[in-house]
Motif scaffolding. Structure first.
Motif, PDB file in Angstrom:
ATOM      1  N   ARG A  81       0.756  -1.325   0.365  1.00  0.00           N
ATOM      2  CA  ARG A  81      -0.429   0.226  -0.683  1.00  0.00           C
ATOM      3  C   ARG A  81       0.749   0.732   0.006  1.00  0.00           C
ATOM      4  O   ARG A  81       1.019   1.234  -1.211  1.00  0.00           O
ATOM      5  CB  ARG A  81      -0.933  -0.111   1.290  1.00  0.00           C
ATOM      6  CG  ARG A  81      -1.752  -0.868   1.158  1.00  0.00           C
ATOM      7  CD  ARG A  81      -2.830  -1.108   2.032  1.00  0.00           C
ATOM      8  NE  ARG A  81      -3.486  -0.240   2.033  1.00  0.00           N
ATOM      9  CZ  ARG A  81      -4.678  -0.037   3.518  1.00  0.00           C
ATOM     10  NH1 ARG A  81      -5.045  -0.794   4.394  1.00  0.00           N
ATOM     11  NH2 ARG A  81      -5.294   1.382   3.340  1.00  0.00           N
ATOM     12  N   SER A  82       1.059   2.117   0.877  1.00  0.00           N
ATOM     13  CA  SER A  82       1.623   2.925   1.373  1.00  0.00           C
ATOM     14  C   SER A  82       3.154   2.374   1.781  1.00  0.00           C
ATOM     15  O   SER A  82       4.629   3.720   1.728  1.00  0.00           O
ATOM     16  CB  SER A  82       1.262   4.397   2.025  1.00  0.00           C
ATOM     17  OG  SER A  82      -0.003   4.597   0.905  1.00  0.00           O
ATOM     18  N   ALA A  98      -4.222   3.449  -5.597  1.00  0.00           N
ATOM     19  CA  ALA A  98      -3.660   4.528  -6.570  1.00  0.00           C
ATOM     20  C   ALA A  98      -1.935   5.015  -7.514  1.00  0.00           C
ATOM     21  O   ALA A  98      -1.338   5.262  -8.145  1.00  0.00           O
ATOM     22  CB  ALA A  98      -5.110   5.502  -7.056  1.00  0.00           C
ATOM     23  N   GLY A  99      -1.764   5.658  -5.672  1.00  0.00           N
ATOM     24  CA  GLY A  99      -0.533   6.927  -5.891  1.00  0.00           C
ATOM     25  C   GLY A  99       0.448   5.777  -5.190  1.00  0.00           C
ATOM     26  O   GLY A  99       0.647   4.735  -4.937  1.00  0.00           O
ATOM     27  N   ASN A 153     -10.048   2.219  -4.456  1.00  0.00           N
ATOM     28  CA  ASN A 153     -10.047   2.871  -3.724  1.00  0.00           C
ATOM     29  C   ASN A 153     -10.795   4.099  -3.259  1.00  0.00           C
ATOM     30  O   ASN A 153     -10.720   5.169  -2.370  1.00  0.00           O
ATOM     31  CB  ASN A 153      -9.105   2.401  -3.190  1.00  0.00           C
ATOM     32  CG  ASN A 153      -7.488   3.190  -3.394  1.00  0.00           C
ATOM     33  OD1 ASN A 153      -8.256   4.258  -4.130  1.00  0.00           O
ATOM     34  ND2 ASN A 153      -6.869   3.332  -2.551  1.00  0.00           N
ATOM     35  N   ARG A 197      -1.754  14.199  -1.325  1.00  0.00           N
ATOM     36  CA  ARG A 197      -0.817  13.617  -1.010  1.00  0.00           C
ATOM     37  C   ARG A 197      -0.547  15.147  -0.267  1.00  0.00           C
ATOM     38  O   ARG A 197      -0.749  16.351   0.050  1.00  0.00           O
ATOM     39  CB  ARG A 197       0.332  14.048  -1.750  1.00  0.00           C
ATOM     40  CG  ARG A 197       0.709  11.959  -2.136  1.00  0.00           C
ATOM     41  CD  ARG A 197       0.626  10.541  -1.106  1.00  0.00           C
ATOM     42  NE  ARG A 197       0.083   9.873  -1.949  1.00  0.00           N
ATOM     43  CZ  ARG A 197      -0.801   8.752  -1.877  1.00  0.00           C
ATOM     44  NH1 ARG A 197      -1.450   9.372  -1.927  1.00  0.00           N
ATOM     45  NH2 ARG A 197      -0.699   7.721  -2.666  1.00  0.00           N
ATOM     46  N   LYS A 226      -2.840   7.732   7.189  1.00  0.00           N
ATOM     47  CA  LYS A 226      -3.795   8.564   5.991  1.00  0.00           C
ATOM     48  C   LYS A 226      -5.207   7.331   6.005  1.00  0.00           C
ATOM     49  O   LYS A 226      -4.766   6.211   6.363  1.00  0.00           O
ATOM     50  CB  LYS A 226      -3.575   7.995   4.742  1.00  0.00           C
ATOM     51  CG  LYS A 226      -3.410   8.475   3.177  1.00  0.00           C
ATOM     52  CD  LYS A 226      -2.358   8.573   2.706  1.00  0.00           C
ATOM     53  CE  LYS A 226      -1.616   7.857   2.097  1.00  0.00           C
ATOM     54  NZ  LYS A 226      -2.081   6.948   0.958  1.00  0.00           N
TER      55      LYS A 226
HETATM   56  C1  3PG Z   1      -3.746   5.554  -2.730  1.00  0.00           C
HETATM   57  O1  3PG Z   1      -2.657   6.223  -3.186  1.00  0.00           O
HETATM   58  O2  3PG Z   1      -4.566   4.838  -3.373  1.00  0.00           O
HETATM   59  C2  3PG Z   1      -4.286   6.453  -1.623  1.00  0.00           C
HETATM   60  O3  3PG Z   1      -4.119   7.520  -1.136  1.00  0.00           O
HETATM   61  C3  3PG Z   1      -4.117   5.246  -0.731  1.00  0.00           C
HETATM   62  O4  3PG Z   1      -3.043   5.145   0.440  1.00  0.00           O
HETATM   63  P1  3PG Z   1      -3.363   3.758   1.323  1.00  0.00           P
HETATM   64  O5  3PG Z   1      -3.572   2.357   0.747  1.00  0.00           O
HETATM   65  O6  3PG Z   1      -1.676   4.195   2.141  1.00  0.00           O
HETATM   66  O7  3PG Z   1      -4.295   3.334   2.080  1.00  0.00           O
END
Ligand code: 3PG
Length: 307
Positions: A57-58, A80-81, A104, A226, A273
């Motif tokens: 994830r992050s 996503a990011g 998400n 972010r 987050k």
């Molecule tokens: C993303 O980029 O998908 C969101 O910021 C979610 O990030 P996370 O998986 O750390 O909750």
């Protein structure tokens, strides 16, 4: 030998998501290795050493992490990011990086309204607040999250504007949203500005005084993108110079202490987050990641590759 897939989540998925990921991987004949809630980078380095794939994830997938792997072919960001991944190191080592775009986005979009309502209702302290009905919202970035925010905002009776240099005005219009020609127009004319851009070299620190200073007297800035896209000295200056300015952010800015010391009631920050931290988002993104890994190994499918 069966493929080994590491699920490395410093912020764990909901149990149902882990169960679903396990089922997909087990049905494919793969082995799942769970590293949840870890605190130490050394644990990730060790767990990643012998796996063929990673779901994360992050979590920071640095050059060091990639360098520590011996068999890694693919790592999928369940979300996503992917600003947390060293794409260059991955590419140099021949590791495919993917994300799961859109999976998400509803959770993040709903949190935008959680933050807006919290600020509009003055933190539910008994003070008289304001309503969202009839207010304008400017979406800076019109990807999956921005679009979902637009749709919910219409339900609240908000007037919705958007700016995204990568999205054609016709697409924005087709959603019943008003496109504007430049970001500045959003800051000038909207009651709420909500940020929906990725963190890149270009966007980091880009929400600075030249944009923020254009905001309305009682303008509210919402950041579920972010923390780093904000230029914090400009943010602090906004708090100092504009007594009506409010800021809601999914994660605390580095200058949180300075804001908390003087501007109580004008901000709300999540401590961790939380935008995508729902059971549904975890299931959507986690299972998509598992399916993408199986499709990659079994069919060479690289549809969501980002490097
Ligand atoms: C993303 O980029 O998908 C969101 O910021 C979610 O990030 P996370 O998986 O750390 O909750």
């Amino acid at each position: 030998m069966s493929k080994k897939v590491l699920v490395a989540t410093e912020k764990p998925f909901a149990k149902m998501a882990v169960d679903g990921i396990r089922q997909i991987l087990t049905e494919a004949g793969y082995e799942i290795i769970l590293l949840e809630n870890y605190k130490d980078k050394a644990d990730l380095l060790k767990a990643a050493e012998n796996v063929d794939a990673i779901i994360f994830r992050s979590d920071l997938i640095t050059a060091e992490v990639i360098g520590a792997t011996k068999n890694l072919k693919i790592a999928v960001r369940a979300g996503a990011g992917y600003d947390n991944v060293d794409l260059k190191a991955a590419t140099e080592k021949g590791v495919v990086i993917m994300n799961t775009p859109g999976q998400n986005s509803n959770a993040v979009a709903e949190l935008v309204f959680g933050l807006m309502l919290n600020l509009a209702r003055r933190g539910y302290t008994g003070k008289s607040g304001t309503e969202l009905l009839g207010k304008s919202i400017g979406l800076h970035g019109y990807g999956a999250v921005g679009r979902r925010v637009a749709s919910i905002a219409k339900g609240f009776g908000m007037d919705v504007y958007a700016f995204d240099p990568f999205v054609k005005a016709e697409i924005v219009k087709a959603d019943g949203v008003k496109p504007v020609d430049n970001a500045e127009d959003l800051y000038k004319s909207c009651d709420y500005v909500s940020l929906h851009m990725p963190k890149t070299k270009e966007t980091a620190g880009s929400i600075n005084w030249s944009k923020l200073s254009l905001m309305k007297k009682d303008g509210v800035l919402i950041n579920t993108a972010r923390a780093e896209v904000i230029d914090e000295p400009s943010l602090l200056k906004m708090f100092e110079e504009r007594s009506g300015f409010m800021y809601g952010s999914d994660v605390e800015p580095a200058c949180k202490e300075a804001i908390a010391a003087k501007f109580s009631g004008r901000y709300f920050f999540t401590q961790k987050k939380m935008g995508a931290q729902t059971e549904e988002a975890n299931i959507n993104a986690g299972l998509a990641a598992a399916r993408q890994i199986v499709a990659f190994f079994e069919k060479g499918d690289v549809r969501f590759k980002v490097n």
